[in-house]
Write a protein that holds these residues in place. Structure first.
Motif, PDB file in Angstrom:
ATOM      1  N   ARG A 197      31.691 -12.092  31.396  1.00  0.00           N
ATOM      2  CA  ARG A 197      32.408 -10.862  31.065  1.00  0.00           C
ATOM      3  C   ARG A 197      31.472  -9.801  30.508  1.00  0.00           C
ATOM      4  O   ARG A 197      31.647  -8.609  30.768  1.00  0.00           O
ATOM      5  N   ALA A 198      30.478 -10.219  29.743  1.00  0.00           N
ATOM      6  CA  ALA A 198      29.510  -9.263  29.198  1.00  0.00           C
ATOM      7  C   ALA A 198      28.727  -8.591  30.324  1.00  0.00           C
ATOM      8  O   ALA A 198      28.570  -7.365  30.337  1.00  0.00           O
ATOM      9  N   ALA A 199      28.250  -9.380  31.265  1.00  0.00           N
ATOM     10  CA  ALA A 199      27.466  -8.818  32.370  1.00  0.00           C
ATOM     11  C   ALA A 199      28.312  -7.866  33.212  1.00  0.00           C
ATOM     12  O   ALA A 199      27.866  -6.772  33.569  1.00  0.00           O
ATOM     13  N   ALA A 200      29.544  -8.263  33.508  1.00  0.00           N
ATOM     14  CA  ALA A 200      30.428  -7.406  34.305  1.00  0.00           C
ATOM     15  C   ALA A 200      30.764  -6.127  33.544  1.00  0.00           C
ATOM     16  O   ALA A 200      30.791  -5.035  34.126  1.00  0.00           O
ATOM     17  N   SER A 201      31.004  -6.234  32.259  1.00  0.00           N
ATOM     18  CA  SER A 201      31.354  -5.066  31.448  1.00  0.00           C
ATOM     19  C   SER A 201      30.184  -4.104  31.328  1.00  0.00           C
ATOM     20  O   SER A 201      30.370  -2.889  31.359  1.00  0.00           O
ATOM     21  N   GLU A 202      28.981  -4.638  31.193  1.00  0.00           N
ATOM     22  CA  GLU A 202      27.787  -3.777  31.152  1.00  0.00           C
ATOM     23  C   GLU A 202      27.622  -3.026  32.467  1.00  0.00           C
ATOM     24  O   GLU A 202      27.318  -1.837  32.479  1.00  0.00           O
ATOM     25  N   ALA A 203      27.848  -3.720  33.570  1.00  0.00           N
ATOM     26  CA  ALA A 203      27.726  -3.069  34.881  1.00  0.00           C
ATOM     27  C   ALA A 203      28.777  -1.981  35.040  1.00  0.00           C
ATOM     28  O   ALA A 203      28.495  -0.892  35.551  1.00  0.00           O
ATOM     29  N   ARG A 204      30.000  -2.248  34.601  1.00  0.00           N
ATOM     30  CA  ARG A 204      31.072  -1.253  34.700  1.00  0.00           C
ATOM     31  C   ARG A 204      30.781  -0.058  33.794  1.00  0.00           C
ATOM     32  O   ARG A 204      30.994   1.089  34.185  1.00  0.00           O
ATOM     33  N   ALA A 205      30.266  -0.298  32.599  1.00  0.00           N
ATOM     34  CA  ALA A 205      29.908   0.797  31.692  1.00  0.00           C
ATOM     35  C   ALA A 205      28.830   1.675  32.317  1.00  0.00           C
ATOM     36  O   ALA A 205      28.898   2.909  32.236  1.00  0.00           O
ATOM     37  N   SER A 206      27.868   1.063  32.969  1.00  0.00           N
ATOM     38  CA  SER A 206      26.821   1.831  33.658  1.00  0.00           C
ATOM     39  C   SER A 206      27.415   2.652  34.796  1.00  0.00           C
ATOM     40  O   SER A 206      26.988   3.783  35.048  1.00  0.00           O
TER      41      SER A 206
ATOM     42  N   TYR B 280      34.135   4.524  28.964  1.00  0.00           N
ATOM     43  CA  TYR B 280      35.452   4.825  29.528  1.00  0.00           C
ATOM     44  C   TYR B 280      36.017   6.081  28.864  1.00  0.00           C
ATOM     45  O   TYR B 280      36.494   6.999  29.542  1.00  0.00           O
ATOM     46  N   ALA B 281      35.966   6.124  27.540  1.00  0.00           N
ATOM     47  CA  ALA B 281      36.497   7.274  26.807  1.00  0.00           C
ATOM     48  C   ALA B 281      35.732   8.547  27.147  1.00  0.00           C
ATOM     49  O   ALA B 281      36.337   9.622  27.304  1.00  0.00           O
ATOM     50  N   ALA B 282      34.427   8.443  27.269  1.00  0.00           N
ATOM     51  CA  ALA B 282      33.619   9.621  27.603  1.00  0.00           C
ATOM     52  C   ALA B 282      33.969  10.139  28.995  1.00  0.00           C
ATOM     53  O   ALA B 282      34.120  11.355  29.202  1.00  0.00           O
ATOM     54  N   LEU B 283      34.098   9.243  29.959  1.00  0.00           N
ATOM     55  CA  LEU B 283      34.466   9.651  31.309  1.00  0.00           C
ATOM     56  C   LEU B 283      35.867  10.230  31.326  1.00  0.00           C
ATOM     57  O   LEU B 283      36.113  11.286  31.915  1.00  0.00           O
TER      58      LEU B 283
ATOM     59  N   ARG C 108      44.495   8.140  37.235  1.00  0.00           N
ATOM     60  CA  ARG C 108      43.856   7.300  38.262  1.00  0.00           C
ATOM     61  C   ARG C 108      42.814   6.373  37.646  1.00  0.00           C
ATOM     62  O   ARG C 108      42.705   5.206  38.019  1.00  0.00           O
ATOM     63  N   LEU C 109      42.028   6.927  36.726  1.00  0.00           N
ATOM     64  CA  LEU C 109      41.017   6.106  36.053  1.00  0.00           C
ATOM     65  C   LEU C 109      41.673   4.974  35.273  1.00  0.00           C
ATOM     66  O   LEU C 109      41.212   3.827  35.327  1.00  0.00           O
ATOM     67  N   LYS C 110      42.754   5.266  34.573  1.00  0.00           N
ATOM     68  CA  LYS C 110      43.453   4.238  33.807  1.00  0.00           C
ATOM     69  C   LYS C 110      43.958   3.126  34.723  1.00  0.00           C
ATOM     70  O   LYS C 110      43.774   1.937  34.424  1.00  0.00           O
ATOM     71  N   ALA C 111      44.572   3.500  35.833  1.00  0.00           N
ATOM     72  CA  ALA C 111      45.072   2.493  36.779  1.00  0.00           C
ATOM     73  C   ALA C 111      43.930   1.665  37.347  1.00  0.00           C
ATOM     74  O   ALA C 111      44.030   0.434  37.458  1.00  0.00           O
ATOM     75  N   ALA C 112      42.838   2.340  37.684  1.00  0.00           N
ATOM     76  CA  ALA C 112      41.683   1.630  38.238  1.00  0.00           C
ATOM     77  C   ALA C 112      41.087   0.684  37.203  1.00  0.00           C
ATOM     78  O   ALA C 112      40.718  -0.454  37.535  1.00  0.00           O
ATOM     79  N   GLN C 113      41.000   1.129  35.961  1.00  0.00           N
ATOM     80  CA  GLN C 113      40.416   0.288  34.917  1.00  0.00           C
ATOM     81  C   GLN C 113      41.297  -0.919  34.628  1.00  0.00           C
ATOM     82  O   GLN C 113      40.794  -2.032  34.420  1.00  0.00           O
ATOM     83  N   GLN C 114      42.601  -0.733  34.612  1.00  0.00           N
ATOM     84  CA  GLN C 114      43.500  -1.867  34.389  1.00  0.00           C
ATOM     85  C   GLN C 114      43.343  -2.905  35.501  1.00  0.00           C
ATOM     86  O   GLN C 114      43.289  -4.109  35.230  1.00  0.00           O
ATOM     87  N   ALA C 115      43.229  -2.435  36.732  1.00  0.00           N
ATOM     88  CA  ALA C 115      43.022  -3.359  37.856  1.00  0.00           C
ATOM     89  C   ALA C 115      41.660  -4.029  37.755  1.00  0.00           C
ATOM     90  O   ALA C 115      41.522  -5.231  38.016  1.00  0.00           O
ATOM     91  N   TRP C 116      40.632  -3.254  37.365  1.00  0.00           N
ATOM     92  CA  TRP C 116      39.281  -3.819  37.251  1.00  0.00           C
ATOM     93  C   TRP C 116      39.230  -4.905  36.180  1.00  0.00           C
ATOM     94  O   TRP C 116      38.583  -5.943  36.368  1.00  0.00           O
ATOM     95  N   LEU C 117      39.894  -4.674  35.046  1.00  0.00           N
ATOM     96  CA  LEU C 117      39.895  -5.685  33.983  1.00  0.00           C
ATOM     97  C   LEU C 117      40.495  -7.001  34.476  1.00  0.00           C
ATOM     98  O   LEU C 117      39.977  -8.084  34.169  1.00  0.00           O
ATOM     99  N   LYS C 118      41.575  -6.908  35.239  1.00  0.00           N
ATOM    100  CA  LYS C 118      42.169  -8.120  35.815  1.00  0.00           C
ATOM    101  C   LYS C 118      41.196  -8.783  36.780  1.00  0.00           C
ATOM    102  O   LYS C 118      41.035 -10.009  36.767  1.00  0.00           O
TER     103      LYS C 118
END
Length: 124
Positions: free
Chosen positions: A102-111, A51-54, A65-75
């Motif tokens: 949560r680990a699987a979803a977070s790995e997919a989002r990081a990818s 996230y920080a790199a992007l 926009r990324l921050k808003a999208a990430q906050q929504a994605w976390l929910k």
């Protein structure tokens, strides 16, 4: 069945072969819960790095926009995992199920973040 799918997804997301056990030394549910928590911790750290790199590649409007999208994605991730694991609520396996989900979803989002960052460098 869903717990096994979550475990397999977490193992695959972490780069392990499908036959590998993500918790080979676990001998109790406590050990499995701890292993799942550690897997989620690693995935969350990777998610935050990507996230920080992007974010660093974006202008101010893109960052907002990324921050808003990430906050929504976390929910969404948390609600989705709550649904996927609702049948184990009250059981000793529930914490493990949630953590692996949560680990699987977070790995997919990081990818996904990693892929988006690569795409930013490609000519349009």
């Amino acid at each position: 069945m869903r717990a096994a799918a979550c475990i397999l997804a977490a193992a695959l997301a972490a780069g392990a072969a499908a036959a590998d056990d993500p918790c080979p030394n676990a001998t109790s549910q406590f050990d499995l819960n701890q292993c799942a928590g550690e897997a989620y911790g690693r995935a969350d750290q990777r998610l935050n790095r990507e996230y920080a790199a992007l974010r660093g590649e974006l202008d101010a409007a893109g960052q907002a926009r990324l921050k808003a999208a990430q906050q929504a994605w976390l929910k969404l991730r948390d609600l989705d995992c709550a649904y996927q694991t609702h049948r184990s609520i009250g059981g000793s396996i529930h914490g493990m199920n949630v953590a692996f989900c949560r680990a699987a979803a977070s790995e997919a989002r990081a990818s996904q973040f990693e892929r988006w960052r690569r795409e930013l460098g490609e000519p349009q």
